[in-house]
Motif scaffolding. Structure first.
Motif, PDB file in Angstrom:
ATOM      1  N   TYR A  28       0.835  -1.196   0.000  1.00  0.00           N
ATOM      2  CA  TYR A  28       0.000   0.000   0.000  1.00  0.00           C
ATOM      3  C   TYR A  28       0.870   1.246   0.000  1.00  0.00           C
ATOM      4  O   TYR A  28       1.899   1.289   0.669  1.00  0.00           O
ATOM      5  N   GLU A  29       0.396   2.256  -0.739  1.00  0.00           N
ATOM      6  CA  GLU A  29       1.034   3.568  -0.715  1.00  0.00           C
ATOM      7  C   GLU A  29      -0.056   4.620  -0.588  1.00  0.00           C
ATOM      8  O   GLU A  29      -1.040   4.593  -1.323  1.00  0.00           O
ATOM      9  N   LEU A  30       0.124   5.514   0.340  1.00  0.00           N
ATOM     10  CA  LEU A  30      -0.814   6.601   0.585  1.00  0.00           C
ATOM     11  C   LEU A  30      -0.081   7.901   0.319  1.00  0.00           C
ATOM     12  O   LEU A  30       1.091   8.047   0.688  1.00  0.00           O
ATOM     13  N   ASN A  31      -0.756   8.839  -0.316  1.00  0.00           N
ATOM     14  CA  ASN A  31      -0.205  10.179  -0.527  1.00  0.00           C
ATOM     15  C   ASN A  31      -1.191  11.192  -0.005  1.00  0.00           C
ATOM     16  O   ASN A  31      -2.384  11.127  -0.319  1.00  0.00           O
ATOM     17  N   LYS A  32      -0.718  12.111   0.812  1.00  0.00           N
ATOM     18  CA  LYS A  32      -1.555  13.164   1.379  1.00  0.00           C
ATOM     19  C   LYS A  32      -1.000  14.513   0.967  1.00  0.00           C
ATOM     20  O   LYS A  32       0.168  14.809   1.215  1.00  0.00           O
ATOM     21  N   ASP A  33      -1.834  15.322   0.316  1.00  0.00           N
ATOM     22  CA  ASP A  33      -1.493  16.692  -0.007  1.00  0.00           C
ATOM     23  C   ASP A  33      -2.039  17.594   1.093  1.00  0.00           C
ATOM     24  O   ASP A  33      -3.152  17.370   1.590  1.00  0.00           O
ATOM     25  N   LEU A  34      -1.281  18.603   1.458  1.00  0.00           N
ATOM     26  CA  LEU A  34      -1.772  19.601   2.406  1.00  0.00           C
ATOM     27  C   LEU A  34      -1.007  20.890   2.201  1.00  0.00           C
ATOM     28  O   LEU A  34       0.016  20.918   1.529  1.00  0.00           O
ATOM     29  N   GLN A  35      -1.527  21.958   2.756  1.00  0.00           N
ATOM     30  CA  GLN A  35      -0.828  23.235   2.693  1.00  0.00           C
ATOM     31  C   GLN A  35      -0.905  23.910   4.051  1.00  0.00           C
ATOM     32  O   GLN A  35      -1.787  23.625   4.861  1.00  0.00           O
ATOM     33  N   PHE A  36       0.057  24.784   4.289  1.00  0.00           N
ATOM     34  CA  PHE A  36       0.049  25.602   5.495  1.00  0.00           C
ATOM     35  C   PHE A  36       0.777  26.904   5.194  1.00  0.00           C
ATOM     36  O   PHE A  36       1.687  26.950   4.378  1.00  0.00           O
ATOM     37  N   ALA A  37       0.319  27.967   5.839  1.00  0.00           N
ATOM     38  CA  ALA A  37       0.943  29.276   5.697  1.00  0.00           C
ATOM     39  C   ALA A  37       1.824  29.496   6.911  1.00  0.00           C
ATOM     40  O   ALA A  37       1.376  29.318   8.039  1.00  0.00           O
ATOM     41  N   ALA A  38       3.078  29.850   6.680  1.00  0.00           N
ATOM     42  CA  ALA A  38       3.990  30.056   7.797  1.00  0.00           C
ATOM     43  C   ALA A  38       5.066  31.064   7.404  1.00  0.00           C
ATOM     44  O   ALA A  38       5.430  31.186   6.233  1.00  0.00           O
ATOM     45  N   ALA A  39       5.554  31.759   8.414  1.00  0.00           N
ATOM     46  CA  ALA A  39       6.674  32.671   8.233  1.00  0.00           C
ATOM     47  C   ALA A  39       7.937  31.994   8.762  1.00  0.00           C
ATOM     48  O   ALA A  39       7.859  31.043   9.549  1.00  0.00           O
ATOM     49  N   HIS A  40       9.060  32.482   8.320  1.00  0.00           N
ATOM     50  CA  HIS A  40      10.343  31.995   8.831  1.00  0.00           C
ATOM     51  C   HIS A  40      11.432  32.966   8.409  1.00  0.00           C
ATOM     52  O   HIS A  40      11.203  33.898   7.642  1.00  0.00           O
ATOM     53  N   TYR A  41      12.605  32.724   8.927  1.00  0.00           N
ATOM     54  CA  TYR A  41      13.810  33.389   8.454  1.00  0.00           C
ATOM     55  C   TYR A  41      14.926  32.375   8.589  1.00  0.00           C
ATOM     56  O   TYR A  41      14.861  31.447   9.389  1.00  0.00           O
ATOM     57  N   VAL A  42      15.935  32.524   7.764  1.00  0.00           N
ATOM     58  CA  VAL A  42      17.091  31.636   7.821  1.00  0.00           C
ATOM     59  C   VAL A  42      18.230  32.437   8.453  1.00  0.00           C
ATOM     60  O   VAL A  42      18.727  33.383   7.849  1.00  0.00           O
ATOM     61  N   PRO A  43      18.612  32.081   9.688  1.00  0.00           N
ATOM     62  CA  PRO A  43      19.582  32.892  10.429  1.00  0.00           C
ATOM     63  C   PRO A  43      21.029  32.682   9.965  1.00  0.00           C
ATOM     64  O   PRO A  43      21.892  32.230  10.709  1.00  0.00           O
ATOM     65  N   ALA A  44      21.270  33.012   8.701  1.00  0.00           N
ATOM     66  CA  ALA A  44      22.619  32.879   8.135  1.00  0.00           C
ATOM     67  C   ALA A  44      22.827  34.013   7.133  1.00  0.00           C
ATOM     68  O   ALA A  44      21.930  34.296   6.327  1.00  0.00           O
ATOM     69  N   GLU A  45      23.980  34.639   7.179  1.00  0.00           N
ATOM     70  CA  GLU A  45      24.281  35.735   6.267  1.00  0.00           C
ATOM     71  C   GLU A  45      24.173  35.290   4.805  1.00  0.00           C
ATOM     72  O   GLU A  45      23.692  36.030   3.950  1.00  0.00           O
ATOM     73  N   ALA A  46      24.561  34.062   4.533  1.00  0.00           N
ATOM     74  CA  ALA A  46      24.520  33.541   3.171  1.00  0.00           C
ATOM     75  C   ALA A  46      23.096  33.418   2.629  1.00  0.00           C
ATOM     76  O   ALA A  46      22.903  33.270   1.425  1.00  0.00           O
ATOM     77  N   ALA A  47      22.101  33.506   3.496  1.00  0.00           N
ATOM     78  CA  ALA A  47      20.702  33.398   3.066  1.00  0.00           C
ATOM     79  C   ALA A  47      20.203  34.664   2.386  1.00  0.00           C
ATOM     80  O   ALA A  47      19.100  34.671   1.825  1.00  0.00           O
ATOM     81  N   GLY A  48      20.988  35.741   2.432  1.00  0.00           N
ATOM     82  CA  GLY A  48      20.588  36.982   1.764  1.00  0.00           C
ATOM     83  C   GLY A  48      19.275  37.509   2.314  1.00  0.00           C
ATOM     84  O   GLY A  48      19.085  37.592   3.527  1.00  0.00           O
ATOM     85  N   LYS A  49      18.338  37.851   1.395  1.00  0.00           N
ATOM     86  CA  LYS A  49      17.048  38.399   1.825  1.00  0.00           C
ATOM     87  C   LYS A  49      16.261  37.415   2.691  1.00  0.00           C
ATOM     88  O   LYS A  49      15.425  37.820   3.484  1.00  0.00           O
TER      89      LYS A  49
END
Length: 148
Positions: free
Chosen positions: A15-36
């Motif tokens: 058996y194989e099950l696939n579930k699609d979902l979405q979520f809205a979230a904010a984040h930041y990447v705490p690294a200088e190399a991440a730019g904007k």
């Protein structure tokens, strides 16, 4: 959610099950190399989760779709990912909330839940789209330990 074809995982399970979902979230990447991306910003993430196994539970499910949604959507929707310090840390690059690490974290959360079920399915893949043009596919090492 838009129907989409996702990369498939070769596996030995019935058996194989696939579930699609979405979520809205904010984040930041705490690294200088991440730019904007080092500044707080948000996304509507789209995820496809692939779970497989040989045995169904007492209700005839590999896993109930609603349980998967609750695990991820209810946890992360309308939140700042960096504030989920059980999963993400600003001082550890292996735990920055990049798309790669968010996909891995989703897999780990789901697998932890599956490990407590009687039929022991495996999370084989998490496809996580961060923007219309950028996504990550995460698969556990060895495909999720099929022999377990």
């Amino acid at each position: 959610m838009i129907q989409q074809i996702y990369p498939s995982v070769a596996h030995p399970f019935r058996y194989e099950l696939n579930k699609d979902l979405q979520f809205a979230a904010a984040h930041y990447v705490p690294a200088e190399a991440a730019g904007k991306c080092s500044r707080v910003h948000g996304h509507t993430y789209f995820a496809n989760i692939t779970i497989a196994g040989n045995d169904l539970d007492s209700a005839g499910f590999l896993v109930n779709f609603s349980e998967i949604k609750k695990l991820i959507h209810d946890l992360f929707d309308h939140s700042v990912l960096n504030e989920h310090t059980a999963y993400f840390q600003d001082d550890d690059p292996d735990r920055f909330p990049t798309t790669e690490i968010v996909a891995r974290t989703i897999c780990e959360i789901i697998q932890s839940f599956l490990d407590r079920s009687g039929n022991k399915p495996r999370c084989l893949q998490v496809f996580l789209r961060e923007t219309p043009t950028s996504y990550v596919v995460y698969r556990p090492m060895g495909g999720g330990s099929y022999g377990d």
